[in-house]
Write a protein that holds these residues in place. Structure first.
Motif, PDB file in Angstrom:
ATOM      1  N   GLU A  21      39.878  41.040  17.722  1.00  0.00           N
ATOM      2  CA  GLU A  21      39.903  40.292  18.975  1.00  0.00           C
ATOM      3  C   GLU A  21      41.198  40.611  19.714  1.00  0.00           C
ATOM      4  O   GLU A  21      42.260  40.779  19.098  1.00  0.00           O
ATOM      5  CB  GLU A  21      39.854  38.784  18.694  1.00  0.00           C
ATOM      6  CG  GLU A  21      38.464  38.242  18.406  1.00  0.00           C
ATOM      7  CD  GLU A  21      37.762  37.805  19.673  1.00  0.00           C
ATOM      8  OE1 GLU A  21      37.880  36.635  20.072  1.00  0.00           O
ATOM      9  OE2 GLU A  21      37.085  38.660  20.277  1.00  0.00           O
ATOM     10  N   LYS A  22      41.123  40.671  21.040  1.00  0.00           N
ATOM     11  CA  LYS A  22      42.329  40.892  21.842  1.00  0.00           C
ATOM     12  C   LYS A  22      42.227  40.099  23.136  1.00  0.00           C
ATOM     13  O   LYS A  22      41.141  39.685  23.552  1.00  0.00           O
ATOM     14  CB  LYS A  22      42.516  42.368  22.136  1.00  0.00           C
ATOM     15  CG  LYS A  22      41.423  42.999  22.995  1.00  0.00           C
ATOM     16  CD  LYS A  22      41.698  44.480  23.239  1.00  0.00           C
ATOM     17  CE  LYS A  22      40.624  45.101  24.132  1.00  0.00           C
ATOM     18  NZ  LYS A  22      40.905  46.533  24.395  1.00  0.00           N
ATOM     19  N   ASN A  23      43.375  39.852  23.749  1.00  0.00           N
ATOM     20  CA  ASN A  23      43.396  39.131  25.013  1.00  0.00           C
ATOM     21  C   ASN A  23      42.774  39.974  26.121  1.00  0.00           C
ATOM     22  O   ASN A  23      42.832  41.218  26.090  1.00  0.00           O
ATOM     23  CB  ASN A  23      44.837  38.774  25.399  1.00  0.00           C
ATOM     24  CG  ASN A  23      45.411  37.683  24.505  1.00  0.00           C
ATOM     25  OD1 ASN A  23      44.696  36.772  24.082  1.00  0.00           O
ATOM     26  ND2 ASN A  23      46.696  37.769  24.214  1.00  0.00           N
ATOM     27  N   VAL A  24      42.173  39.297  27.091  1.00  0.00           N
ATOM     28  CA  VAL A  24      41.554  39.988  28.216  1.00  0.00           C
ATOM     29  C   VAL A  24      42.595  40.855  28.927  1.00  0.00           C
ATOM     30  O   VAL A  24      43.715  40.417  29.208  1.00  0.00           O
ATOM     31  CB  VAL A  24      40.956  38.968  29.210  1.00  0.00           C
ATOM     32  CG1 VAL A  24      40.476  39.681  30.471  1.00  0.00           C
ATOM     33  CG2 VAL A  24      39.793  38.226  28.573  1.00  0.00           C
ATOM     34  N   GLY A  25      42.233  42.099  29.173  1.00  0.00           N
ATOM     35  CA  GLY A  25      43.131  43.008  29.874  1.00  0.00           C
ATOM     36  C   GLY A  25      44.115  43.730  28.992  1.00  0.00           C
ATOM     37  O   GLY A  25      44.821  44.630  29.468  1.00  0.00           O
ATOM     38  N   HIS A  26      44.174  43.374  27.709  1.00  0.00           N
ATOM     39  CA  HIS A  26      45.103  44.057  26.813  1.00  0.00           C
ATOM     40  C   HIS A  26      44.579  45.461  26.526  1.00  0.00           C
ATOM     41  O   HIS A  26      43.412  45.641  26.182  1.00  0.00           O
ATOM     42  CB  HIS A  26      45.249  43.274  25.513  1.00  0.00           C
ATOM     43  CG  HIS A  26      46.412  43.688  24.670  1.00  0.00           C
ATOM     44  ND1 HIS A  26      46.422  44.844  23.937  1.00  0.00           N
ATOM     45  CD2 HIS A  26      47.616  43.106  24.454  1.00  0.00           C
ATOM     46  CE1 HIS A  26      47.567  44.956  23.301  1.00  0.00           C
ATOM     47  NE2 HIS A  26      48.318  43.906  23.596  1.00  0.00           N
ATOM     48  N   PRO A  27      45.431  46.503  26.621  1.00  0.00           N
ATOM     49  CA  PRO A  27      44.943  47.890  26.497  1.00  0.00           C
ATOM     50  C   PRO A  27      44.714  48.356  25.062  1.00  0.00           C
ATOM     51  O   PRO A  27      44.287  49.493  24.850  1.00  0.00           O
ATOM     52  CB  PRO A  27      46.073  48.699  27.143  1.00  0.00           C
ATOM     53  CG  PRO A  27      47.314  47.883  26.899  1.00  0.00           C
ATOM     54  CD  PRO A  27      46.861  46.444  27.008  1.00  0.00           C
ATOM     55  N   ILE A  36      31.996  33.873  38.298  1.00  0.00           N
ATOM     56  CA  ILE A  36      32.779  32.823  37.645  1.00  0.00           C
ATOM     57  C   ILE A  36      33.338  33.391  36.356  1.00  0.00           C
ATOM     58  O   ILE A  36      32.612  34.005  35.566  1.00  0.00           O
ATOM     59  CB  ILE A  36      31.916  31.586  37.326  1.00  0.00           C
ATOM     60  CG1 ILE A  36      31.388  30.949  38.609  1.00  0.00           C
ATOM     61  CG2 ILE A  36      32.724  30.567  36.520  1.00  0.00           C
ATOM     62  CD1 ILE A  36      30.424  29.787  38.348  1.00  0.00           C
ATOM     63  N   GLN A  37      34.634  33.215  36.141  1.00  0.00           N
ATOM     64  CA  GLN A  37      35.277  33.659  34.907  1.00  0.00           C
ATOM     65  C   GLN A  37      35.974  32.491  34.230  1.00  0.00           C
ATOM     66  O   GLN A  37      36.671  31.706  34.887  1.00  0.00           O
ATOM     67  CB  GLN A  37      36.295  34.762  35.197  1.00  0.00           C
ATOM     68  CG  GLN A  37      35.667  36.071  35.652  1.00  0.00           C
ATOM     69  CD  GLN A  37      36.696  37.151  35.903  1.00  0.00           C
ATOM     70  OE1 GLN A  37      37.573  36.986  36.745  1.00  0.00           O
ATOM     71  NE2 GLN A  37      36.595  38.252  35.182  1.00  0.00           N
ATOM     72  N   ILE A  38      35.769  32.382  32.926  1.00  0.00           N
ATOM     73  CA  ILE A  38      36.411  31.352  32.110  1.00  0.00           C
ATOM     74  C   ILE A  38      37.372  32.045  31.146  1.00  0.00           C
ATOM     75  O   ILE A  38      36.990  33.007  30.464  1.00  0.00           O
ATOM     76  CB  ILE A  38      35.370  30.545  31.316  1.00  0.00           C
ATOM     77  CG1 ILE A  38      34.424  29.823  32.280  1.00  0.00           C
ATOM     78  CG2 ILE A  38      36.045  29.541  30.381  1.00  0.00           C
ATOM     79  CD1 ILE A  38      33.246  29.159  31.582  1.00  0.00           C
ATOM     80  N   SER A  39      38.609  31.581  31.090  1.00  0.00           N
ATOM     81  CA  SER A  39      39.606  32.206  30.207  1.00  0.00           C
ATOM     82  C   SER A  39      40.626  31.153  29.781  1.00  0.00           C
ATOM     83  O   SER A  39      40.577  29.996  30.205  1.00  0.00           O
ATOM     84  CB  SER A  39      40.301  33.372  30.927  1.00  0.00           C
ATOM     85  OG  SER A  39      40.971  32.908  32.089  1.00  0.00           O
ATOM     86  N   GLY A  40      41.560  31.589  28.920  1.00  0.00           N
ATOM     87  CA  GLY A  40      42.648  30.707  28.507  1.00  0.00           C
ATOM     88  C   GLY A  40      42.337  29.776  27.363  1.00  0.00           C
ATOM     89  O   GLY A  40      43.171  28.938  26.996  1.00  0.00           O
ATOM     90  N   LEU A  41      41.145  29.885  26.765  1.00  0.00           N
ATOM     91  CA  LEU A  41      40.784  28.999  25.663  1.00  0.00           C
ATOM     92  C   LEU A  41      41.409  29.478  24.354  1.00  0.00           C
ATOM     93  O   LEU A  41      41.717  30.646  24.174  1.00  0.00           O
ATOM     94  CB  LEU A  41      39.261  28.945  25.515  1.00  0.00           C
ATOM     95  CG  LEU A  41      38.489  28.404  26.728  1.00  0.00           C
ATOM     96  CD1 LEU A  41      36.993  28.425  26.449  1.00  0.00           C
ATOM     97  CD2 LEU A  41      38.939  26.988  27.059  1.00  0.00           C
ATOM     98  N   MET A  42      41.582  28.554  23.427  1.00  0.00           N
ATOM     99  CA  MET A  42      42.211  28.887  22.148  1.00  0.00           C
ATOM    100  C   MET A  42      41.294  29.677  21.227  1.00  0.00           C
ATOM    101  O   MET A  42      41.748  30.481  20.423  1.00  0.00           O
ATOM    102  CB  MET A  42      42.678  27.604  21.451  1.00  0.00           C
ATOM    103  CG  MET A  42      43.898  26.978  22.093  1.00  0.00           C
ATOM    104  SD  MET A  42      44.497  25.531  21.204  1.00  0.00           S
ATOM    105  CE  MET A  42      43.395  24.275  21.847  1.00  0.00           C
ATOM    106  N   GLY A  43      39.991  29.443  21.290  1.00  0.00           N
ATOM    107  CA  GLY A  43      39.084  30.129  20.388  1.00  0.00           C
ATOM    108  C   GLY A  43      39.347  29.726  18.955  1.00  0.00           C
ATOM    109  O   GLY A  43      39.653  28.578  18.645  1.00  0.00           O
ATOM    110  N   GLY A  44      39.234  30.693  18.047  1.00  0.00           N
ATOM    111  CA  GLY A  44      39.507  30.404  16.645  1.00  0.00           C
ATOM    112  C   GLY A  44      38.334  30.722  15.741  1.00  0.00           C
ATOM    113  O   GLY A  44      37.298  31.253  16.170  1.00  0.00           O
TER     114      GLY A  44
END
Length: 480
Positions: free
Chosen positions: A38-44, A169-177
């Motif tokens: 898993e990686k953060n959105v936009g991470h290369p 619509i974009q949803i981001s910033g959640l902790m997940g887990g």
């Protein structure tokens, strides 16, 4: 040392006993070699070739290691490290078998396909737990379900798109887990928020002449992680104010029927032009046109998404604070593609959903699997199980457990906790293949596994190594 590997790339390293330990029972040290990517959105970062970038920091006097923008892989790289260190670290130990399995994160497939003669030891230490000071003696079973359906699409050109607006619509910033160990925490699923938001928006349609059509929807990435991001593109002639207010309401307040604590939740609404939308979704078969799901099929898809349960279904009545059964709405993907018959010239719209069920009770697992199959059937989706494993049920009277408890108490002068977890461990596969095998699971503190926030407590790691050495140096199940 002898080494063997099976057709699934599981490896068993057979390590001779230390001097004076030759007549003791063989101990299997077991860990899995894969990780959740898993990686953060936009991470290369490219997991297929890029190394994990480690970050070391001290928080509240405790030393941690994490990764920059990605999962760390302490789950279960630290287990592999423990096993190798035990074999090469100059400590006293009985005969060892280092069982390193594959594809645990994809459904325990490496462990489930072991042959009965691949290992000989009947006492196993699973090194895949994530809480120091707790000896795990049971785990949930799991079922992964795929829900799929193909739809005939509708294509719209620029002339006929004039009355409509296009939005994303974009949803981001959640902790997940972790979908097992974190499912009872107040964490949101991006897929659930998106489904509820679409239900709310389409519920505002009072005029039957107004339209709302899905173009694309995606959320989540793997079956065993809570979805952290989701995105949806659609066309509609609903007034812009209705959509804007709905998005604002979901951003600023906990919607009815949902409960979570997500301070970094971000919901973004973007209005797109027709040309921008064509550039993203145009197909070779239909130049200058946007493929969309029909109004009727959009309604069916949104109804299905809103019907999928997510979260805790039941708590254990035997072990305090242990989840008995849960479900994770893990992944949703839409696509438009040419028909499998290349000569037909047809295009199909497809929705694919991955859903993960867990339960420490086999009957409850079967019940919830049937419920999910029924939901798929109701909306005419094809439902199929692509991975399953049984629960590992606790045995509080096992000599191996008693011996490990004694080693812990002698080492740290206190009693360890003994519990089960609501996550899948490969022990659930081993109980079927190796009946009668005694097992416990242990490991250091790992925070936020299966997410880019994953952190390994280095001080905890050192203490667990001390515990593991004590078990091996004092291992003798005949004396407990």
């Amino acid at each position: 040392m002898a080494v063997k590997r099976d057709k699934n790339n599981n490896v068993n390293m057979i390590v001779p006993a230390s001097s004076g330990y030759e007549n003791l029972e063989t101990v299997v040290l077991q860990a899995h070699t894969d990780m959740v990517c898993e990686k953060n959105v936009g991470h290369p970062h490219d997991f297929s070739k890029d190394p994990i970038q480690l970050v070391y920091e001290t928080i509240g006097g405790v030393r941690f290691v994490s990764a920059s923008g990605t999962t760390l892989g302490a789950d279960n790289g630290i287990g592999v490290a423990y096993a190798l260190a035990a074999a090469c670290g100059g400590i006293k130990h009985p005969p060892l078998e280092l069982l390193l399995t594959t594809d645990e994160e994809e459904g325990l497939t490496g462990a489930q396909n072991l042959s009965p003669d691949f290992v000989s030891g009947r006492y196993l230490l699973n090194l895949d737990s994530e809480t120091e000071g707790t000896i795990i003696i049971g785990c949930a079973g799991g079922v992964s379900v795929s829900l799929k359906k193909s739809f005939d699409p509708y294509f719209i050109d620029e002339k006929h798109a004039q009355p409509f607006s296009f939005y994303t619509i974009q949803i981001s910033g959640l902790m997940g887990g972790h979908s097992g160990t974190d499912i009872n925490k107040p964490r949101a699923s991006a897929n659930v928020i998106m489904a509820k938001m679409l239900e709310t928006i389409t519920g505002k349609i009072e005029d039957p002449e107004l339209e709302f059509r899905l173009i694309d929807i995606s959320g989540g990435s793997v079956h065993n992680a809570i979805a952290r991001e989701a995105a949806c593109t659609f066309m509609t002639d609903l007034p812009a104010g209705i959509i804007e207010r709905c998005v604002s309401d979901f951003q600023s307040a906990v919607p009815s029927g949902l409960s979570y604590d997500e301070p970094d939740l971000k919901i973004t609404l973007t209005k797109n032009s027709f040309r921008e939308t064509v550039q993203r979704y145009e197909m070779p078969e239909k130049k200058n046109q946007v493929p969309v799901f029909t109004t009727k099929n959009t309604g069916r898809i949104i109804a299905l998404l809103g019907s999928l349960p997510h979260g805790v279904f039941a708590m254990s009545d035997k072990i305090p604070d242990l989840v008995l059964a849960s479900g994770n709405f893990a992944v949703v993907r839409s696509e438009f593609s040419a028909n499998d018959d290349e000569n037909s010239g047809n295009v199909k719209g497809k929705i694919k959903i991955t859903y993960n069920l867990r339960s420490g009770n086999e009957a409850k697992l079967k019940e919830k699997t049937k419920d999910l199959m029924d939901i798929g059937k109701k909306y005419d989706f094809h439902a199929s199980v692509f991975s399953s494993y049984k629960p590992w049920e606790p045995n509080l009277s096992a000599p191996l457990l008693k011996m490990c408890k004694n080693a812990y108490k002698e080492t740290f002068h206190k009693e360890p906790a003994v519990s089960a977890i609501h996550a899948g461990l490969e022990c659930g596969a081993f109980v079927r293949i190796y009946p009668g095998m005694q097992m416990v699971s242990l490991g250091p503190d790992i925070i936020d596994a299966h997410s880019p926030d994953e952190m390994l407590d280095l001080d905890s790691t050192a203490r667990v190594w001390t515990f593991l050495k004590a078990i091996l140096e004092k291992f003798d199940v005949q004396k407990v």
